[in-house]
Design an enzyme around this catalytic site. Sequence first.
Site, PDB file in Angstrom:
ATOM      1  N   GLY A  21      32.162  25.102  98.672  1.00 27.55           N
ATOM      2  CA  GLY A  21      31.134  25.341  97.401  1.00 27.55           C
ATOM      3  C   GLY A  21      32.257  25.925  96.471  1.00 27.55           C
ATOM      4  N   VAL A  89      29.172  18.989 103.510  1.00 24.96           N
ATOM      5  CA  VAL A  89      29.272  19.395 104.903  1.00 24.96           C
ATOM      6  C   VAL A  89      28.055  19.206 105.487  1.00 24.96           C
ATOM      7  CG1 VAL A  89      29.285  21.338 106.287  1.00 24.96           C
ATOM      8  CG2 VAL A  89      30.443  21.433 104.097  1.00 24.96           C
ATOM      9  N   GLU A 180      13.936  31.575  79.407  1.00 27.50           N
ATOM     10  CA  GLU A 180      14.884  30.906  78.667  1.00 27.50           C
ATOM     11  C   GLU A 180      14.386  29.599  78.339  1.00 27.50           C
ATOM     12  OE1 GLU A 180      18.694  33.403  79.599  1.00 27.50           O
ATOM     13  OE2 GLU A 180      18.451  31.751  80.583  1.00 27.50           O
TER      14      GLU A 180
END
Lengths: 428, 428
Positions: A21, A89, A180
């Site tokens: 990641g 993965v 937002e």
Amino acid sequence: MTDTPPVPENPKRRRKVVIVGAGFGGLTVARGLAKADVDVTVLDRHNYHCFQPLLYQVATAELSPADIAWPIRHVLKDQANARVLLGAVTSVDVANRKVVADTVTLPYDELVLATGATHSYFGRDDWAPVAPGMKRIEDATVIRRRLLMAFERAELAADPAERERLLTFAIVGAGPTGVELAGAIVEVAKKVMPADFRLIDPRTAKVILIEAGPRVLPAFPEDLSNYTKAALEKMGVDVRVNTRVTHCDAAGVDLEGGRLDAATIVWAAGVVASPAGEWIGAERDRAGRVVVGPDLSVPGHPEIFVIGDTASVKRPDGQPVPGVAPAAKQMGAYVADVIACRAREAVPPPPFAYKHQGDFATIGRKAAVVQLPFMNMRGFTAWLLWCVAHIYFLIGVRHRIAVAFKWAWDFATFQRGARLITDQKDQI
Amino acid sequence: MTDTPPVPENPKRRRKVVIVGAGFGGLTVARGLAKADVDVTVLDRHNYHCFQPLLYQVATAELSPADIAWPIRHVLKDQANARVLLGAVTSVDVANRKVVADTVTLPYDELVLATGATHSYFGRDDWAPVAPGMKRIEDATVIRRRLLMAFERAELAADPAERERLLTFAIVGAGPTGVELAGAIVEVAKKVMPADFRLIDPRTAKVILIEAGPRVLPAFPEDLSNYTKAALEKMGVDVRVNTRVTHCDAAGVDLEGGRLDAATIVWAAGVVASPAGEWIGAERDRAGRVVVGPDLSVPGHPEIFVIGDTASVKRPDGQPVPGVAPAAKQMGAYVADVIACRAREAVPPPPFAYKHQGDFATIGRKAAVVQLPFMNMRGFTAWLLWCVAHIYFLIGVRHRIAVAFKWAWDFATFQRGARLITDQKDQI
């Protein structure tokens, strides 16, 4: 093949660190190991690091995906001890210390799992197609397509009720993402679109922000929540707190108070950790996060670290460390330090301690709320600080200049530069 | 319902002009009718106008899609007599003067078909999935994904032959698009990628430009073709003229001279007109273009005009008008004039006459060829002129500044700002 003796292993061979990641956490670990005597491999499903705090601006046609994303290998190009591989993965062989991905199998001495979180529908995954969440670039472009398409379809609609449904936007969840998005969508409807349409009046669009709890921005102090609610309402957002969504479908949402017909639904209500805990068979909390020890390693597996939104970490007062970018970065820097100490056989650092640096949320043009350890801010000053901070945290001067230019231009002209409906899977 | 008399039709009602397609041609018609006493409807499958000459820069990760696209309705927002609708035409009812689209049916007094062209596989449409062409934004992002993915897969490949195949890029067709793509891809391989990879050397990538005819850029004078071939070869492109492709598959292409293993194939070899001719049952040439009269209307149907890449128009010397943006714009301006004259019952203009303004093709950093009516240019000066001309033809100051900034930055740093592999349909 002749019968040669096996090559003797270098007793001082470099330790292999695999980082899965390349979000804020994983990238910070990799960079923190630049001077350590280790081999670093960064594995990610995507070839880019995405600046998630600005994803909502891609979803609302302000920025292009490339404005908030960088090739991971480009970010690490000058770090000689790091390599980057593309792959997803599938499992971790904990006993033999190997990460198994769809493209490659990687042995490790230390493993860092920094695989983030995705949106959670609280067991109602069938809502996902009608109420997309916003965690990845592809999510943001799906929402952008639906948002723009709703206006196009409304312009073509003959039936007034259908036109109203098409111009109704429901946002579920009033954390920073929901706030937002609601602010940005109402600005698109009221400021950007009106001049472009002939048959509909985009200003009649309804933007409804739905929150199950008693207030918006629950992580913020109550006065900032109240300010945010009032500011959104002044902009034209219909804010409904204490309202639970009981059902979502393609035509709208069922609320506890009744039905809401809405063609566009965005899910900003909950997150669940990545399946990293399942890969390693570790203890997890209710949100799927791995319970880690004081050095962020997995109990019983000092060679496996879990950081960021996939880790369950407590602050000294028992409160959980929040799932925000600064927390992931702090954990990443800490784990890099632990691994570097091990590599040079030094004393490990003291247990991880999270320092809360503050919370930001933008509401719209000239309005934001900022909570800092020493003060709270709101309004225009907070909005300016929000803009400066987000430009600062972008990677590289090119991206900073490009985003600053687009913001300045669009602030002055009320425009949006990326109003493209591409890859029309949602056919009209 | 009470039995009211029908509303009498206004004898001086405004004529309805329907324009299908908002490329260079269609948009020019719409704008040219701004002051005419007509109702204009622009219908397009997409919500944006795409600046096709720079598509290859999206395909090679230099620009984002939004840098070369504008919402059609935004371009026409200040034109009160024009409206924009999203929809794909399914048929034209010539007898009743109606355009039938998937979203709407539109009656017309005058119809303009400006629906462009797509790539042609000369009857081998089964090659399309393995050898994508480049006409739409989505085509360019598909090619970008394959280009970037090839390097990622090569970094993971264990077998040297497979690695070599992954780093081989075949471009079929050496018109301006093929030349520009070949130059841009070889620059990405040799200048942009090397620092980012650890296991492969991207400089070993092979870029092969395949042309069936005897020279590259056949529409240009021979000395410019020769210069272009030499410039490409100096950059590292393997240019193969007089070479026909006999087969394409996922593993490579068969050439007349033998097999070429290549993971990435791009088709830039031929175009075929949109099916507009079928919709109206008109006479077509071999490339599917509608044969039009001197005023660009369809013989027997003075109310239907066909322009741009979908029209077959001859120059006075018998040569066809080329399928380039300036030709489409000239036809658009002419047809707007014809329709405006009809609306005010004025004398129609003299027959359409194409003025060739020149040809441009960029080869790479500091190299381009330009053919103007009064002179030919090549090298750095031609490249600068190419840059200035393309910035000038972009719509709006915002896009011009953004693109100029990206070009200047990437010219100085050898970078590419849009190296994103999104929407991974082509799984590794």
